[in-house]
Design a protein around this motif. Sequence first.
Motif, PDB file in Angstrom:
ATOM      1  N   LEU A   9       6.091  14.862   6.043  1.00  0.00           N
ATOM      2  CA  LEU A   9       4.635  14.788   5.946  1.00  0.00           C
ATOM      3  C   LEU A   9       4.144  13.445   6.471  1.00  0.00           C
ATOM      4  CD1 LEU A   9       4.227  16.350   2.364  1.00  0.00           C
ATOM      5  CD2 LEU A   9       3.943  17.491   4.583  1.00  0.00           C
ATOM      6  N   PRO A  10       2.840  13.242   6.609  1.00  0.00           N
ATOM      7  CA  PRO A  10       2.322  11.960   7.130  1.00  0.00           C
ATOM      8  C   PRO A  10       2.743  10.767   6.273  1.00  0.00           C
ATOM      9  CG  PRO A  10       0.607  13.647   7.169  1.00  0.00           C
ATOM     10  CD  PRO A  10       1.771  14.240   6.424  1.00  0.00           C
ATOM     11  N   ASP A  11       2.667   9.552   6.880  1.00  0.00           N
ATOM     12  CA  ASP A  11       3.022   8.323   6.169  1.00  0.00           C
ATOM     13  C   ASP A  11       2.228   8.208   4.870  1.00  0.00           C
ATOM     14  OD1 ASP A  11       4.751   7.644   8.152  1.00  0.00           O
ATOM     15  OD2 ASP A  11       3.414   6.197   9.129  1.00  0.00           O
ATOM     16  N   GLY A  12       2.899   7.755   3.836  1.00  0.00           N
ATOM     17  CA  GLY A  12       2.271   7.593   2.535  1.00  0.00           C
ATOM     18  C   GLY A  12       2.547   8.730   1.576  1.00  0.00           C
ATOM     19  N   ALA A  13       3.057   9.872   2.061  1.00  0.00           N
ATOM     20  CA  ALA A  13       3.286  11.015   1.180  1.00  0.00           C
ATOM     21  C   ALA A  13       4.331  10.685   0.117  1.00  0.00           C
ATOM     22  CB  ALA A  13       3.718  12.227   2.007  1.00  0.00           C
ATOM     23  N   ILE A  14       5.412  10.028   0.534  1.00  0.00           N
ATOM     24  CA  ILE A  14       6.455   9.663  -0.437  1.00  0.00           C
ATOM     25  C   ILE A  14       5.887   8.709  -1.478  1.00  0.00           C
ATOM     26  CG2 ILE A  14       8.675   8.500  -0.706  1.00  0.00           C
ATOM     27  CD1 ILE A  14       9.464   9.511   2.031  1.00  0.00           C
TER      28      ILE A  14
ATOM     29  N   PRO B 244      15.351  12.302   7.015  1.00  0.00           N
ATOM     30  CA  PRO B 244      15.596  12.466   8.448  1.00  0.00           C
ATOM     31  C   PRO B 244      14.335  12.379   9.297  1.00  0.00           C
ATOM     32  CG  PRO B 244      15.702  14.582   7.308  1.00  0.00           C
ATOM     33  CD  PRO B 244      15.607  13.536   6.250  1.00  0.00           C
ATOM     34  N   GLY B 245      13.165  12.465   8.674  1.00  0.00           N
ATOM     35  CA  GLY B 245      11.928  12.427   9.452  1.00  0.00           C
ATOM     36  C   GLY B 245      11.404  11.040   9.756  1.00  0.00           C
ATOM     37  N   LEU B 246      12.086   9.968   9.289  1.00  0.00           N
ATOM     38  CA  LEU B 246      11.599   8.612   9.552  1.00  0.00           C
ATOM     39  C   LEU B 246      11.687   8.280  11.037  1.00  0.00           C
ATOM     40  CD1 LEU B 246      12.985   6.374   6.660  1.00  0.00           C
ATOM     41  CD2 LEU B 246      10.663   7.226   6.968  1.00  0.00           C
ATOM     42  N   ALA B 247      10.610   7.687  11.558  1.00  0.00           N
ATOM     43  CA  ALA B 247      10.621   7.302  12.972  1.00  0.00           C
ATOM     44  C   ALA B 247      11.548   6.117  13.221  1.00  0.00           C
ATOM     45  CB  ALA B 247       9.193   6.969  13.434  1.00  0.00           C
ATOM     46  N   ASP B 248      11.541   5.126  12.338  1.00  0.00           N
ATOM     47  CA  ASP B 248      12.396   3.942  12.475  1.00  0.00           C
ATOM     48  C   ASP B 248      13.058   3.674  11.119  1.00  0.00           C
ATOM     49  OD1 ASP B 248      13.675   1.615  13.035  1.00  0.00           O
ATOM     50  OD2 ASP B 248      11.886   0.459  13.571  1.00  0.00           O
ATOM     51  N   PRO B 249      14.333   4.022  10.975  1.00  0.00           N
ATOM     52  CA  PRO B 249      14.984   3.903   9.673  1.00  0.00           C
ATOM     53  C   PRO B 249      15.564   2.517   9.371  1.00  0.00           C
ATOM     54  CG  PRO B 249      16.471   4.929  11.217  1.00  0.00           C
ATOM     55  CD  PRO B 249      15.193   4.671  11.972  1.00  0.00           C
ATOM     56  N   ARG B 250      15.434   1.546  10.247  1.00  0.00           N
ATOM     57  CA  ARG B 250      16.144   0.280  10.066  1.00  0.00           C
ATOM     58  C   ARG B 250      15.709  -0.451   8.796  1.00  0.00           C
ATOM     59  NH1 ARG B 250      15.147  -2.497  15.805  1.00  0.00           N
ATOM     60  NH2 ARG B 250      13.117  -1.499  15.377  1.00  0.00           N
ATOM     61  N   LEU B 251      14.422  -0.463   8.507  1.00  0.00           N
ATOM     62  CA  LEU B 251      13.957  -1.149   7.304  1.00  0.00           C
ATOM     63  C   LEU B 251      14.512  -0.460   6.055  1.00  0.00           C
ATOM     64  CD1 LEU B 251      12.232  -3.351   6.024  1.00  0.00           C
ATOM     65  CD2 LEU B 251      10.247  -1.822   6.197  1.00  0.00           C
ATOM     66  N   ALA B 252      14.522   0.858   6.050  1.00  0.00           N
ATOM     67  CA  ALA B 252      15.063   1.589   4.913  1.00  0.00           C
ATOM     68  C   ALA B 252      16.557   1.312   4.740  1.00  0.00           C
ATOM     69  CB  ALA B 252      14.815   3.089   5.080  1.00  0.00           C
ATOM     70  N   VAL B 253      17.280   1.158   5.836  1.00  0.00           N
ATOM     71  CA  VAL B 253      18.711   0.853   5.763  1.00  0.00           C
ATOM     72  C   VAL B 253      18.931  -0.524   5.138  1.00  0.00           C
ATOM     73  CG1 VAL B 253      20.774   0.365   7.135  1.00  0.00           C
ATOM     74  CG2 VAL B 253      19.363   2.359   7.664  1.00  0.00           C
ATOM     75  N   ASP B 254      18.139  -1.520   5.561  1.00  0.00           N
ATOM     76  CA  ASP B 254      18.270  -2.861   4.985  1.00  0.00           C
ATOM     77  C   ASP B 254      18.004  -2.835   3.482  1.00  0.00           C
ATOM     78  OD1 ASP B 254      18.842  -3.837   7.479  1.00  0.00           O
ATOM     79  OD2 ASP B 254      16.824  -4.622   7.859  1.00  0.00           O
ATOM     80  N   CYS B 255      16.965  -2.138   3.078  1.00  0.00           N
ATOM     81  CA  CYS B 255      16.632  -2.075   1.646  1.00  0.00           C
ATOM     82  C   CYS B 255      17.705  -1.324   0.863  1.00  0.00           C
ATOM     83  CB  CYS B 255      15.270  -1.403   1.454  1.00  0.00           C
ATOM     84  SG  CYS B 255      13.863  -2.363   2.070  1.00  0.00           S
ATOM     85  N   THR B 256      18.270  -0.288   1.472  1.00  0.00           N
ATOM     86  CA  THR B 256      19.315   0.474   0.795  1.00  0.00           C
ATOM     87  C   THR B 256      20.547  -0.390   0.555  1.00  0.00           C
ATOM     88  OG1 THR B 256      18.527   2.550   1.767  1.00  0.00           O
ATOM     89  CG2 THR B 256      20.792   2.514   0.955  1.00  0.00           C
ATOM     90  N   ARG B 257      20.910  -1.222   1.499  1.00  0.00           N
ATOM     91  CA  ARG B 257      22.064  -2.098   1.319  1.00  0.00           C
ATOM     92  C   ARG B 257      21.820  -3.111   0.195  1.00  0.00           C
ATOM     93  NH1 ARG B 257      23.302  -2.368   7.759  1.00  0.00           N
ATOM     94  NH2 ARG B 257      25.029  -0.874   7.736  1.00  0.00           N
TER      95      ARG B 257
ATOM     96  N   GLY C 158       0.807  -1.209   0.000  1.00  0.00           N
ATOM     97  CA  GLY C 158       0.000   0.000   0.000  1.00  0.00           C
ATOM     98  C   GLY C 158       0.841   1.259   0.000  1.00  0.00           C
ATOM     99  N   ALA C 159       0.329   2.307   0.660  1.00  0.00           N
ATOM    100  CA  ALA C 159       1.077   3.544   0.889  1.00  0.00           C
ATOM    101  C   ALA C 159       1.326   3.615   2.383  1.00  0.00           C
ATOM    102  CB  ALA C 159       0.296   4.759   0.389  1.00  0.00           C
ATOM    103  N   SER C 160       2.403   2.998   2.847  1.00  0.00           N
ATOM    104  CA  SER C 160       2.652   2.788   4.273  1.00  0.00           C
ATOM    105  C   SER C 160       4.109   3.072   4.597  1.00  0.00           C
ATOM    106  CB  SER C 160       2.315   1.342   4.644  1.00  0.00           C
ATOM    107  OG  SER C 160       3.168   0.450   3.941  1.00  0.00           O
ATOM    108  N   ASP C 161       4.467   2.834   5.862  1.00  0.00           N
ATOM    109  CA  ASP C 161       5.857   3.027   6.251  1.00  0.00           C
ATOM    110  C   ASP C 161       6.769   2.026   5.532  1.00  0.00           C
ATOM    111  OD1 ASP C 161       4.740   0.863   7.561  1.00  0.00           O
ATOM    112  OD2 ASP C 161       5.818   1.209   9.434  1.00  0.00           O
ATOM    113  N   ALA C 162       6.266   0.817   5.232  1.00  0.00           N
ATOM    114  CA  ALA C 162       7.073  -0.172   4.513  1.00  0.00           C
ATOM    115  C   ALA C 162       7.349   0.283   3.082  1.00  0.00           C
ATOM    116  CB  ALA C 162       6.369  -1.524   4.510  1.00  0.00           C
TER     117      ALA C 162
END
Length: 571
Positions: A317-322, A176-189, A72-76
């Motif tokens: 902005l709120p989750d889903g904006a990106i 910088p506005g992410l509450a928990d960046p760990r998932l984004a870090v894993d995907c970036t690697r 969906g349009a979520s934090d994931a």
Amino acid sequence: MSDTGTETEAGARPGPGAPLLPAPAAPREAGGGEPPRLGSFLARAAAATAVLTVLGAALGLVRDQAIARYFGASDASDAFLIAWTVPEMAATLLIEDGMALLLVPAFSLALSRRGAGAGAGAGAGKEITVGDGDAEASDPVRELVAATLPRLFLLLSGGAALLIAGAPWVVGVLAPGLADPRLAVDCTRLTAVTVLTFGITGYFSAALRAHRSFLPPAGVYVAYNVGIIGTTLALHAVWGVRAAAAGVALGSVLMILTQLPVFLRFVPLRRPRPRRFGRRAARTAPPLGFAVLAPVILFVVSRQSQVLVERFLASTLPDGAISHLNYAQKVAQLPMVLSLMICTVTFPVVARAMAAGEREKARLRVERDLALAGTVVLLGTAVVLGYAPQIIEVLFQRGAFDASDTGSTAQVMRVYALGLLGHCLVGALSRPFFSSGRPTWFPAFAMGTGLVVTTGAGYALTYRFGVDGIATANALGISTTALLLLMGLGTRVVPIRARSVALSLGRLAGASLAAGAAGWACAPLVPDPVLSLAAGCLLVPAVFLLTGLALRSPELTSLLVPIRRRFLDGR
């Protein structure tokens, strides 16, 4: 004909209303037209490239649909799209713009030198074959590959390794506005491998296009999206959104394999002893030093930084904006991608004309490309303006992507559409600037100016208008860059008739706005989104054509010439 190539054969400067697209049956232009066989080849190459591009774009939509369905349009999905910034930047720098702008002119020059050497050898009564030892040592194309490909591989490997190690810092800078960046870090690697694989893909693509082989480069995104879709479907239940990131890595490897056999046929890697090669390469290989690299890299990085600015602002902005920004941009830019296929196919022609000093031929080719690309992108803009909600509903509204996501994404997409002509012109106009293979800083200056406009407008508009403000800033910034490039090209590189180009595009833009308004008014009259969109595919082109004829657009008028001739012949 004047030395600058800005006058007609009779010595009179063409007026601003002169058509940029000649009538299909017009005779070859004096001093600058292409031979009929070349024109026919370019038309077939552009058509085949467009088919593969549409297929790749369709698979890209399937890819986005799969991600929208499962996440969906979520934090994931936001975490994946932050990691997606890496392949987006790498694709622009290493496949679509940077590598092509550097290497297509370099390979074109090497091919010209190869042809000149073969002609000289034949004139002296000596047969020259690429497979023989002496000819192999003096082949400028093979020398260019030997001088550049190994170094590029080492450089890109180091860059990918640094990105993997520094993924937490990269995510912190991008969002910088992410509450928990760990998932984004894993995907970036996982996506960091594209720094290497996209670089090799772009190198192969530039070499093949210079050899006028366009199908393998056009098919790379088909392979890429197949890898992402297959991995996402197979592993999403186990790895979550990390499966999509792993698919990016796999798909990028498939891009290399798609081109490797044809590349090896044109440029065999077997070569003579390195010492002899190195001395000869230093004398004959086209220059690719810092003075040539730096302006291209700065231009491409500045262009892709538009996306970085958007995601930086959207992370607050709120989750889903990106996600809304991403889906809107991907769909809205499809007309721009298709329009630039024309310039992609003809770029080697412009590069060879510039290398040979045929400025009039380059001017005619560039003006024709701008007219064709502008017509395609503005027709697509009208469809997006009129039928954005129906397009998003048909493509994405299922699973976790609900009706509210459709409404938000469609609204942003309409704002993005206002900058599509700017995006198209930046892509089309930047190629002639770099076609000579000589250093030029003006495109980087123009792109940097546009980036400043995007950043300033983004900060001013995001707080009040949210994602719509970000999209507006994007349109303003890229349009500023396009205007600067259009004004600067004629005085610096290719003597195009900038006023004629601007007037022509202005008429087409008027037709696009009228067609888009007609579609916007008529779209709600058909409740079913599929039927409404199908009706729009008939309505919008009809209004676009009729309005363009009423505005006396020479490009649209020229399209009726073969119809009139066929009708008169039939009578």
